[in-house]
Scaffold this motif. Structure first.
Motif, PDB file in Angstrom:
ATOM      1  N   ARG A 294       0.843  -1.191   0.000  1.00 51.66           N
ATOM      2  CA  ARG A 294       0.000   0.000   0.000  1.00 51.66           C
ATOM      3  C   ARG A 294       0.880   1.243   0.000  1.00 51.66           C
ATOM      4  NH1 ARG A 294      -4.619  -0.508   4.517  1.00 51.66           N
ATOM      5  NH2 ARG A 294      -5.480   1.214   3.283  1.00 51.66           N
ATOM      6  N   LEU A 295       0.496   2.252  -0.758  1.00 48.85           N
ATOM      7  CA  LEU A 295       1.221   3.518  -0.780  1.00 48.85           C
ATOM      8  C   LEU A 295       0.628   4.461   0.260  1.00 48.85           C
ATOM      9  CD1 LEU A 295       1.744   4.315  -4.580  1.00 48.85           C
ATOM     10  CD2 LEU A 295       3.424   3.432  -2.949  1.00 48.85           C
ATOM     11  N   ALA A 296       1.493   5.145   0.987  1.00 45.17           N
ATOM     12  CA  ALA A 296       1.084   6.212   1.893  1.00 45.17           C
ATOM     13  C   ALA A 296       1.768   7.485   1.417  1.00 45.17           C
ATOM     14  CB  ALA A 296       1.479   5.894   3.328  1.00 45.17           C
ATOM     15  N   VAL A 297       1.011   8.394   0.843  1.00 44.22           N
ATOM     16  CA  VAL A 297       1.552   9.654   0.334  1.00 44.22           C
ATOM     17  C   VAL A 297       1.348  10.719   1.403  1.00 44.22           C
ATOM     18  CG1 VAL A 297       1.362  11.415  -1.456  1.00 44.22           C
ATOM     19  CG2 VAL A 297       1.108   8.998  -2.049  1.00 44.22           C
ATOM     20  N   VAL A 298       2.423  11.427   1.730  1.00 39.75           N
ATOM     21  CA  VAL A 298       2.374  12.405   2.811  1.00 39.75           C
ATOM     22  C   VAL A 298       2.699  13.790   2.258  1.00 39.75           C
ATOM     23  CG1 VAL A 298       3.153  12.968   5.134  1.00 39.75           C
ATOM     24  CG2 VAL A 298       3.218  10.582   4.353  1.00 39.75           C
ATOM     25  N   GLN A 299       1.746  14.706   2.415  1.00 36.81           N
ATOM     26  CA  GLN A 299       1.953  16.086   1.997  1.00 36.81           C
ATOM     27  C   GLN A 299       2.145  16.977   3.222  1.00 36.81           C
ATOM     28  OE1 GLN A 299      -1.487  16.761  -0.926  1.00 36.81           O
ATOM     29  NE2 GLN A 299       0.347  17.094  -2.171  1.00 36.81           N
ATOM     30  N   ALA A 300       2.671  18.172   3.006  1.00 38.29           N
ATOM     31  CA  ALA A 300       2.724  19.176   4.068  1.00 38.29           C
ATOM     32  C   ALA A 300       1.354  19.812   4.203  1.00 38.29           C
ATOM     33  CB  ALA A 300       3.772  20.238   3.733  1.00 38.29           C
ATOM     34  N   SER A 301       0.924  20.075   5.435  1.00 36.76           N
ATOM     35  CA  SER A 301      -0.433  20.598   5.663  1.00 36.76           C
ATOM     36  C   SER A 301      -0.696  21.888   4.897  1.00 36.76           C
ATOM     37  CB  SER A 301      -0.650  20.845   7.165  1.00 36.76           C
ATOM     38  OG  SER A 301      -0.599  19.639   7.887  1.00 36.76           O
ATOM     39  N   GLY A 302       0.338  22.708   4.717  1.00 39.76           N
ATOM     40  CA  GLY A 302       0.151  23.959   3.999  1.00 39.76           C
ATOM     41  C   GLY A 302       0.186  23.828   2.484  1.00 39.76           C
ATOM     42  N   ALA A 303       0.401  22.622   1.987  1.00 44.72           N
ATOM     43  CA  ALA A 303       0.446  22.377   0.535  1.00 44.72           C
ATOM     44  C   ALA A 303      -0.121  20.985   0.272  1.00 44.72           C
ATOM     45  CB  ALA A 303       1.875  22.494   0.009  1.00 44.72           C
ATOM     46  N   ALA A 304      -1.401  20.810   0.638  1.00 47.42           N
ATOM     47  CA  ALA A 304      -1.985  19.456   0.670  1.00 47.42           C
ATOM     48  C   ALA A 304      -3.257  19.303  -0.160  1.00 47.42           C
ATOM     49  CB  ALA A 304      -2.270  19.075   2.120  1.00 47.42           C
ATOM     50  N   PRO A 305      -3.254  19.723  -1.413  1.00 51.19           N
ATOM     51  CA  PRO A 305      -4.473  19.545  -2.205  1.00 51.19           C
ATOM     52  C   PRO A 305      -4.833  18.086  -2.425  1.00 51.19           C
ATOM     53  CG  PRO A 305      -2.640  20.206  -3.618  1.00 51.19           C
ATOM     54  CD  PRO A 305      -2.175  20.365  -2.198  1.00 51.19           C
ATOM     55  N   PRO A 322       0.197  27.270  -1.808  1.00 58.94           N
ATOM     56  CA  PRO A 322       1.058  26.469  -0.924  1.00 58.94           C
ATOM     57  C   PRO A 322       1.919  27.316   0.008  1.00 58.94           C
ATOM     58  CG  PRO A 322       2.026  26.606  -3.100  1.00 58.94           C
ATOM     59  CD  PRO A 322       0.700  27.316  -3.180  1.00 58.94           C
ATOM     60  N   GLU A 323       2.092  26.824   1.213  1.00 64.09           N
ATOM     61  CA  GLU A 323       2.988  27.458   2.171  1.00 64.09           C
ATOM     62  C   GLU A 323       3.498  26.410   3.152  1.00 64.09           C
ATOM     63  OE1 GLU A 323       5.533  29.642   3.444  1.00 64.09           O
ATOM     64  OE2 GLU A 323       4.157  30.678   2.072  1.00 64.09           O
ATOM     65  N   THR A 324       4.782  26.112   3.093  1.00 60.12           N
ATOM     66  CA  THR A 324       5.407  25.136   3.978  1.00 60.12           C
ATOM     67  C   THR A 324       6.914  25.328   3.973  1.00 60.12           C
ATOM     68  OG1 THR A 324       5.818  22.769   4.363  1.00 60.12           O
ATOM     69  CG2 THR A 324       5.440  23.431   2.096  1.00 60.12           C
ATOM     70  N   VAL A 325       7.557  24.946   5.088  1.00 63.04           N
ATOM     71  CA  VAL A 325       9.019  25.000   5.138  1.00 63.04           C
ATOM     72  C   VAL A 325       9.636  23.910   4.280  1.00 63.04           C
ATOM     73  CG1 VAL A 325       9.073  26.011   7.441  1.00 63.04           C
ATOM     74  CG2 VAL A 325       9.122  23.526   7.194  1.00 63.04           C
ATOM     75  N   ALA A 326       8.854  22.894   3.928  1.00 64.65           N
ATOM     76  CA  ALA A 326       9.354  21.788   3.105  1.00 64.65           C
ATOM     77  C   ALA A 326       9.281  22.208   1.635  1.00 64.65           C
ATOM     78  CB  ALA A 326       8.529  20.531   3.357  1.00 64.65           C
ATOM     79  N   SER A 327      10.262  22.975   1.195  1.00 61.28           N
ATOM     80  CA  SER A 327      10.186  23.631  -0.113  1.00 61.28           C
ATOM     81  C   SER A 327      10.066  22.651  -1.278  1.00 61.28           C
ATOM     82  CB  SER A 327      11.409  24.538  -0.318  1.00 61.28           C
ATOM     83  OG  SER A 327      12.614  23.785  -0.287  1.00 61.28           O
ATOM     84  N   ALA A 328      10.608  21.447  -1.144  1.00 57.55           N
ATOM     85  CA  ALA A 328      10.560  20.486  -2.247  1.00 57.55           C
ATOM     86  C   ALA A 328       9.140  20.027  -2.565  1.00 57.55           C
ATOM     87  CB  ALA A 328      11.443  19.279  -1.937  1.00 57.55           C
ATOM     88  N   ILE A 329       8.226  20.148  -1.592  1.00 57.26           N
ATOM     89  CA  ILE A 329       6.832  19.752  -1.827  1.00 57.26           C
ATOM     90  C   ILE A 329       5.897  20.959  -1.674  1.00 57.26           C
ATOM     91  CG2 ILE A 329       7.113  17.311  -1.337  1.00 57.26           C
ATOM     92  CD1 ILE A 329       6.176  17.808   1.504  1.00 57.26           C
ATOM     93  N   ARG A 330       6.437  22.141  -1.842  1.00 50.85           N
ATOM     94  CA  ARG A 330       5.640  23.377  -1.759  1.00 50.85           C
ATOM     95  C   ARG A 330       4.972  23.630  -3.106  1.00 50.85           C
ATOM     96  NH1 ARG A 330       5.754  28.913  -2.351  1.00 50.85           N
ATOM     97  NH2 ARG A 330       4.889  30.097  -0.588  1.00 50.85           N
ATOM     98  N   ILE A 331       3.978  22.815  -3.411  1.00 49.38           N
ATOM     99  CA  ILE A 331       3.309  22.823  -4.719  1.00 49.38           C
ATOM    100  C   ILE A 331       1.801  22.788  -4.491  1.00 49.38           C
ATOM    101  CG2 ILE A 331       2.967  21.526  -6.866  1.00 49.38           C
ATOM    102  CD1 ILE A 331       5.890  20.509  -6.473  1.00 49.38           C
ATOM    103  N   GLY A 332       1.087  23.712  -5.107  1.00 51.23           N
ATOM    104  CA  GLY A 332      -0.350  23.811  -4.888  1.00 51.23           C
ATOM    105  C   GLY A 332      -1.199  23.197  -5.967  1.00 51.23           C
ATOM    106  N   ALA A 333      -0.616  22.940  -7.148  1.00 52.07           N
ATOM    107  CA  ALA A 333      -1.378  22.384  -8.269  1.00 52.07           C
ATOM    108  C   ALA A 333      -0.574  21.244  -8.885  1.00 52.07           C
ATOM    109  CB  ALA A 333      -1.668  23.460  -9.316  1.00 52.07           C
ATOM    110  N   PRO A 334      -0.556  20.065  -8.275  1.00 48.90           N
ATOM    111  CA  PRO A 334       0.278  18.950  -8.758  1.00 48.90           C
ATOM    112  C   PRO A 334      -0.040  18.556 -10.193  1.00 48.90           C
ATOM    113  CG  PRO A 334      -0.602  18.490  -6.570  1.00 48.90           C
ATOM    114  CD  PRO A 334      -1.315  19.704  -7.066  1.00 48.90           C
ATOM    115  N   ALA A 335       1.011  18.409 -11.004  1.00 50.96           N
ATOM    116  CA  ALA A 335       0.825  18.113 -12.428  1.00 50.96           C
ATOM    117  C   ALA A 335       0.451  16.653 -12.687  1.00 50.96           C
ATOM    118  CB  ALA A 335       2.088  18.475 -13.204  1.00 50.96           C
ATOM    119  N   SER A 336       0.911  15.735 -11.836  1.00 50.91           N
ATOM    120  CA  SER A 336       0.675  14.305 -12.079  1.00 50.91           C
ATOM    121  C   SER A 336      -0.556  13.795 -11.327  1.00 50.91           C
ATOM    122  CB  SER A 336       1.918  13.492 -11.675  1.00 50.91           C
ATOM    123  OG  SER A 336       2.995  13.763 -12.533  1.00 50.91           O
TER     124      SER A 336
END
Length: 445
Positions: A294-305, A322-336
């Motif tokens: 099973r996959l568990a995908v974890v987003q930052a609460s401030g960037a969790a669409p 998006p707003e989070t200190v985790a800049s690598a996942i600071r994305i508000g409109a995921p392309a995939s």
């Protein structure tokens, strides 16, 4: 250790054509639209289907699982060229038609599976971590980029480009430089970690600091692809995903092809989620594994669409600011998005969000254990802890959390957490300024 002969690659005994006709290597691989099913040649440079759907590589062959396992095992090597790559080890499942001279490799992959009693205690259960920060430029992006740049080289691309929160730009710059292809990168001016920006500059990419977030950068990169004819190498590119799915293939091989119960991974633009789902789907279909984790995908609460949409069974596609200190996942409109939804549904997966405080605490524990990772990586471990607390994951299950990037990708966050954050976090390690006097050392200790 035995190695496959360079003159016979891939070894023909691991393939059986799925039709009675004898297919060439290129005829075995197609690009297919995930939305409408339209097919295109493997070397078609288009970025997506005419219908707007994203493309996926399909390999039209039946594979012998036992022979594949033997071949993969024989290729575990310390060679310094592509034959030492933890991506091209799985060449039959990644890009079987490519010629040796077309491969651009560092080499990458061959990352460790590590564990720590301290991290397991914090998470509340035994936990293994697949550390992708050990790749050449310090993140998992190198796995996808070796395939993307290799394909760009063989089809004669003149310029490559990407939008990035930092890791993709570092990887693109490095691999494009190795291939001798000019690179353009678009990064958010106010939200790119110094460790990542300096890599893009050092490796020679023409770097644009965009006054906007990652989503604005991606839109600009797509316009550049349309206007200037550059080859876009974000995770919407299907060749990138073929490389990234080797994270799962290598993980499974390290576990002797005994699938864990869960694989936890940070979620930003969702390319890894899509790649992991594809890897597991193919591994099960080919008989490499007998059940799907099973996959568990974890987003930052401030960037969790994606996490928000999961609660409503993905009834609609969401965008957020998006707003989070985790800049690598600071994305508000995921392309995939669409193919990530498929991955969650096919693996009976879950999507959760972790707060910045939870992510930074997990990171501090991972760092203190001598393992280290960038903030976004720690989201996977923070997510495991939350899922265990909520009764979704159980202590007797085997869980692997993917750490996506190296500690030094974002040294600014480390310095702020340990030296400046108030109130002082429980895991902060404050430096102590003293005079050059041993009596002060003794007094402070």
């Amino acid at each position: 250790m035995q190695h496959t002969s360079d003159a016979e690659w891939p070894p023909r005994d691991v393939w059986r054509a799925s039709t009675s006709a004898v297919l060439s290597w290129k005829e075995m691989t197609k690009q297919a639209c995930e939305r409408c099913g339209a097919q295109f040649a493997e070397d078609d440079p288009r970025q997506q289907c005419d219908c707007g759907g994203l493309l996926e590589l399909t390999h039209d062959v039946t594979l012998d699982a036992a022979a594949l396992r033997r071949a993969f095992a024989e290729r575990v090597t310390l060679r310094s060229d592509w034959r030492g790559s933890g991506v091209w080890r799985y060449r039959e499942l990644v890009l079987p038609s490519i010629a040796d001279g077309e491969i651009v490799s560092h080499p990458e992959g061959s990352t460790p599976l590590v564990s720590s009693d301290a991290v397991s205690r914090w998470a509340g259960m035994p936990l293994e971590m697949k550390h992708e920060g050990h790749n050449p430029t310090g993140s998992f992006k190198d796995r996808g980029m070796t395939v993307g740049i290799s394909n760009a080289k063989r089809i004669g691309v003149k310029t490559v480009a990407c939008a990035s929160t930092g890791n993709t730009s570092a990887s693109l710059a490095a691999y494009a430089s190795r291939a001798g292809i000019p690179a353009l990168v678009f990064v958010p001016a106010a939200h790119v970690a110094l460790g990542k920006l300096t890599q893009a500059l050092a490796y020679g990419a023409r770097t644009f600091l965009v006054r906007g977030d990652f989503d604005a950068c991606l839109e600009l990169a797509r316009c550049a692809a349309d206007t200037l004819g550059v080859y876009l190498l974000n995770s919407i590119n299907p060749f990138r995903l073929e490389g990234q799915k080797t994270i799962v293939l290598e993980l499974l091989q390290q576990l002797d092809w005994r699938a864990p119960d869960w694989i936890a991974v940070p979620g930003g633009n969702l390319g890894n989620t899509a790649a992991f789902g594809k890897a597991l789907r193919e591994a099960k279909a080919m008989g490499l594994i007998d059940r799907v984790p099973r996959l568990a995908v974890v987003q930052a609460s401030g960037a969790a669409p994606f996490a928000l949409a999961f609660r409503d069974n993905f009834a609609r596609r969401l965008n957020v600011e998006p707003e989070t200190v985790a800049s690598a996942i600071r994305i508000g409109a995921p392309a995939s998005w669409d193919r990530a939804v498929r991955a969650i549904r096919e693996t009976n997966g879950v999507v959760v969000a972790a707060s910045d405080a939870e992510i930074l605490e997990a990171k501090a524990v991972i760092d203190r254990a001598g393992i280290g990772c960038e903030p976004a990586s720690a989201a996977s471990v923070a997510g495991v802890r939350a899922l265990l607390r909520d009764g979704v994951i159980h202590r007797d299950e085997r869980v692997v959390a993917v750490l996506t990037g190296h500690l030094l990708k974002d040294p600014g966050i480390v310095a702020t957490y340990h030296q400046q954050t108030e109130p002082r976090p429980a895991h902060a390690n404050r430096p102590i300024e003293i005079e050059a006097d041993i009596r002060e050392v003794v007094a402070r200790l």
